[in-house]
Design an enzyme around this catalytic site. Sequence first.
Site, PDB file in Angstrom:
ATOM      1  N   CYS A  83      -2.423  -0.878 -44.837  1.00 57.90           N
ATOM      2  CA  CYS A  83      -1.689  -0.680 -43.578  1.00 57.90           C
ATOM      3  C   CYS A  83      -2.009  -1.801 -42.585  1.00 57.90           C
ATOM      4  O   CYS A  83      -3.167  -2.117 -42.345  1.00 57.90           O
ATOM      5  CB  CYS A  83      -2.062   0.678 -42.989  1.00 57.90           C
ATOM      6  N   CYS A 103      -4.099  -0.165 -39.494  1.00 58.25           N
ATOM      7  CA  CYS A 103      -5.385   0.527 -39.613  1.00 58.25           C
ATOM      8  C   CYS A 103      -6.533  -0.375 -39.127  1.00 58.25           C
ATOM      9  O   CYS A 103      -6.461  -1.606 -39.206  1.00 58.25           O
ATOM     10  CB  CYS A 103      -5.627   0.948 -41.069  1.00 58.25           C
ATOM     11  N   ASN A 140       2.454  -8.141 -29.991  1.00 57.63           N
ATOM     12  CA  ASN A 140       3.299  -8.047 -31.180  1.00 57.63           C
ATOM     13  C   ASN A 140       3.311  -9.393 -31.916  1.00 57.63           C
ATOM     14  O   ASN A 140       3.517 -10.442 -31.303  1.00 57.63           O
ATOM     15  CB  ASN A 140       4.717  -7.654 -30.748  1.00 57.63           C
ATOM     16  N   ASP A 141       3.055  -9.352 -33.218  1.00 55.53           N
ATOM     17  CA  ASP A 141       3.032 -10.587 -34.005  1.00 55.53           C
ATOM     18  C   ASP A 141       4.435 -11.155 -34.224  1.00 55.53           C
ATOM     19  O   ASP A 141       4.570 -12.318 -34.591  1.00 55.53           O
ATOM     20  CB  ASP A 141       2.363 -10.324 -35.361  1.00 55.53           C
ATOM     21  N   HIS A 147      -4.809   6.961 -39.798  1.00 64.94           N
ATOM     22  CA  HIS A 147      -3.533   6.613 -40.422  1.00 64.94           C
ATOM     23  C   HIS A 147      -2.668   7.845 -40.696  1.00 64.94           C
ATOM     24  O   HIS A 147      -1.440   7.776 -40.694  1.00 64.94           O
ATOM     25  CB  HIS A 147      -3.799   5.862 -41.729  1.00 64.94           C
ATOM     26  N   ASN A 205       9.034   4.581 -31.304  1.00 67.67           N
ATOM     27  CA  ASN A 205       9.952   4.963 -32.369  1.00 67.67           C
ATOM     28  C   ASN A 205       9.125   5.722 -33.372  1.00 67.67           C
ATOM     29  O   ASN A 205       8.128   5.199 -33.865  1.00 67.67           O
ATOM     30  CB  ASN A 205      10.534   3.741 -33.091  1.00 67.67           C
ATOM     31  N   SER A 210       8.626   1.206 -38.497  1.00 66.18           N
ATOM     32  CA  SER A 210       8.289   0.353 -39.640  1.00 66.18           C
ATOM     33  C   SER A 210       7.050   0.805 -40.377  1.00 66.18           C
ATOM     34  O   SER A 210       6.770   0.324 -41.471  1.00 66.18           O
ATOM     35  CB  SER A 210       8.101  -1.078 -39.133  1.00 66.18           C
ATOM     36  N   HIS A 218       1.706   4.667 -39.518  1.00 61.29           N
ATOM     37  CA  HIS A 218       0.511   4.702 -38.660  1.00 61.29           C
ATOM     38  C   HIS A 218       0.955   4.984 -37.215  1.00 61.29           C
ATOM     39  O   HIS A 218       1.874   4.336 -36.724  1.00 61.29           O
ATOM     40  CB  HIS A 218      -0.236   3.354 -38.735  1.00 61.29           C
ATOM     41  N   HIS A 265       1.897   4.743 -33.747  1.00 68.15           N
ATOM     42  CA  HIS A 265       1.928   3.611 -32.826  1.00 68.15           C
ATOM     43  C   HIS A 265       3.172   3.638 -31.949  1.00 68.15           C
ATOM     44  O   HIS A 265       4.153   4.306 -32.257  1.00 68.15           O
ATOM     45  CB  HIS A 265       1.889   2.292 -33.604  1.00 68.15           C
ATOM     46  N   GLN A 275       5.257   1.006 -28.682  1.00 64.70           N
ATOM     47  CA  GLN A 275       5.441  -0.368 -28.230  1.00 64.70           C
ATOM     48  C   GLN A 275       5.561  -0.423 -26.714  1.00 64.70           C
ATOM     49  O   GLN A 275       5.889   0.569 -26.069  1.00 64.70           O
ATOM     50  CB  GLN A 275       6.705  -0.972 -28.843  1.00 64.70           C
ATOM     51  N   GLU A 282      20.028   4.003 -14.155  1.00 69.49           N
ATOM     52  CA  GLU A 282      19.397   5.058 -13.356  1.00 69.49           C
ATOM     53  C   GLU A 282      19.026   4.587 -11.949  1.00 69.49           C
ATOM     54  O   GLU A 282      18.671   5.393 -11.098  1.00 69.49           O
ATOM     55  CB  GLU A 282      18.132   5.583 -14.071  1.00 69.49           C
ATOM     56  N   HIS A 333      10.481   6.204 -18.109  1.00 71.07           N
ATOM     57  CA  HIS A 333      11.184   5.474 -17.069  1.00 71.07           C
ATOM     58  C   HIS A 333      10.353   5.537 -15.799  1.00 71.07           C
ATOM     59  O   HIS A 333      10.087   6.617 -15.281  1.00 71.07           O
ATOM     60  CB  HIS A 333      12.589   6.063 -16.847  1.00 71.07           C
ATOM     61  N   GLU A 388      32.343   9.401 -30.242  1.00 73.99           N
ATOM     62  CA  GLU A 388      31.211   9.065 -29.379  1.00 73.99           C
ATOM     63  C   GLU A 388      31.097   7.562 -29.139  1.00 73.99           C
ATOM     64  O   GLU A 388      30.735   7.133 -28.053  1.00 73.99           O
ATOM     65  CB  GLU A 388      29.928   9.554 -30.004  1.00 73.99           C
ATOM     66  N   GLN A 427      29.227  13.645 -27.551  1.00 78.43           N
ATOM     67  CA  GLN A 427      29.621  15.052 -27.628  1.00 78.43           C
ATOM     68  C   GLN A 427      28.538  15.828 -28.345  1.00 78.43           C
ATOM     69  O   GLN A 427      27.861  15.291 -29.210  1.00 78.43           O
ATOM     70  CB  GLN A 427      30.956  15.121 -28.380  1.00 78.43           C
TER      71      GLN A 427
HETATM   72  P1  H2U Z   1       8.171   0.005 -34.772  1.00 81.72           P
HETATM   73  O1  H2U Z   1       7.749   0.724 -33.522  1.00 81.72           O
HETATM   74  O2  H2U Z   1       9.667  -0.094 -34.858  1.00 81.72           O
HETATM   75  O3  H2U Z   1       7.555   0.579 -35.993  1.00 81.72           O
HETATM   76  O4  H2U Z   1       7.643  -1.483 -34.661  1.00 81.72           O
HETATM   77  C1  H2U Z   1       6.295  -1.838 -34.830  1.00 81.72           C
HETATM   78  C2  H2U Z   1       6.076  -3.226 -34.313  1.00 81.72           C
HETATM   79  O5  H2U Z   1       4.848  -3.702 -34.801  1.00 81.72           O
HETATM   80  C3  H2U Z   1       7.147  -4.212 -34.730  1.00 81.72           C
HETATM   81  O6  H2U Z   1       7.754  -4.712 -33.562  1.00 81.72           O
HETATM   82  C4  H2U Z   1       4.931  -5.085 -35.014  1.00 81.72           C
HETATM   83  C5  H2U Z   1       6.360  -5.312 -35.460  1.00 81.72           C
HETATM   84  O7  H2U Z   1       6.804  -6.586 -35.060  1.00 81.72           O
HETATM   85  N1  H2U Z   1       3.942  -5.498 -35.983  1.00 81.72           N
HETATM   86  C6  H2U Z   1       3.026  -6.466 -35.642  1.00 81.72           C
HETATM   87  O8  H2U Z   1       3.054  -6.982 -34.529  1.00 81.72           O
HETATM   88  N2  H2U Z   1       2.081  -6.846 -36.559  1.00 81.72           N
HETATM   89  C7  H2U Z   1       1.996  -6.335 -37.811  1.00 81.72           C
HETATM   90  O9  H2U Z   1       1.137  -6.711 -38.567  1.00 81.72           O
HETATM   91  C8  H2U Z   1       2.944  -5.305 -38.269  1.00 81.72           C
HETATM   92  C9  H2U Z   1       3.974  -4.855 -37.277  1.00 81.72           C
HETATM   93 ZN    ZN Z   2      -2.843   2.742 -40.914  1.00 82.11          ZN
END
Ligand code: H2U
Ligand code: ZN
Length: 345
Positions: free
Chosen positions: A50, A53, A75-76, A113, A154, A162, A165, A167, A169, A183, A282, A318, A324
């Site tokens: 993962c 993790c 975020n990578d 996890h 999400n 994705s 685990h 998480h 954003q 709004e 929000h 929609e 609806q």
């Molecule tokens: P979700 O919330 O849609 O699962 O997105 C997870 C984010 O995690 C996604 O934007 C990031 C992806 O780019 N990510 C990393 O930054 N590094 C990683 O090693 C895996 C996922």
């Molecule tokens: Zn994990």
Amino acid sequence: MIDLTERPHRRYNPLTNEWILVSPHRAKRPWQGQVETIPEEVRPEYDPTCYLCPGNPRAGGNQNPPYEETFVFNNDFPSLLPDTEPGVDDTNPLFQSQAERGICRVICFSPRHDWTLAHMPVLDIQRVVDAWARETQELAANAPWMHYVQVFENKGEMMGCSNPHPHGQIWATERLPREVEKEEAPQRSYFEKYGRTMVADILAEEQKRQERIVYANEHWTILIPFWAVWPFETLMICHRPVQWLYQLNETERRALADAVSALTIRYDNLFKISFPYSMGFHQAPVNSGDQPHWHLHAHYYPPLLRSATVRKHMVGYEMLGTPQRDITAEIAAARLRELPGVRFA
Ligand code: H2U
Ligand code: ZN
């Protein structure tokens, strides 16, 4: 008076100034599809493959620390970049563009996890709340050009998540996102007219009517809004009209963690699965001064309609016309309200 339990009607969303269509009579039509239950996938506490993790290498080449509670990182594969050259092209009014700067963060809710928020102890969820608050404040302070911090999650493959685990954003952007923009004006003009926030008055009216409230504690209330589009859509309202997550005091943070736990557990219990949704807070725009018309709240948008697999799709009428729904907000609220507050095993 319109019979809202029997007759097709429109309902008004005062927050976004939009109408939706409700077809309560259709909810009574016979349903012949199957109602599946899906056995829960058993996941290990720790998954060596993962990306999220503790201690594991991430997809971008970075490595997670051996974190023991909530962990936040850049975020990578960010959708927005902080150093994009600013710029606006409106020379042709029909083909306008704006460079957009931003920062994307990922927040691991827990090192476990195999958990989701519905499994986490309230005290652990409070660490997540603290991180949401801290990130909002720090992102705003570190980048004066930034005007909005969107905290969201999400959950579940159905929502394009994705990785199982737990998480969420955080995206911080130069300009207001569309839903926030929608709004903004209604809340502003309501506050100017009545001297109270629109969200506070929605809450007060719902407390009086007691028809759509799903769960409440001393500082937060969860309800299905009168104008909900998604079958089990909810609105989570902070009783005190604070503008930003970081203004929540210790007891309000604890109460928010309790509300998140109570809702996610009931959602899971509805169809006896890990319930998918997209949710987000929000709050007021940042680096924009005091905005007393903004009142902190969260929206939960879950797609499921009837079972673990039968989902609502926003299609046809929609997409081309108006959203609806069949099952009324009142019936959906009653169903959620009566579910047990302990997660099914
Ligand atoms: P979700 O919330 O849609 O699962 O997105 C997870 C984010 O995690 C996604 O934007 C990031 C992806 O780019 N990510 C990393 O930054 N590094 C990683 O090693 C895996 C996922
Ligand atoms: Zn994990």
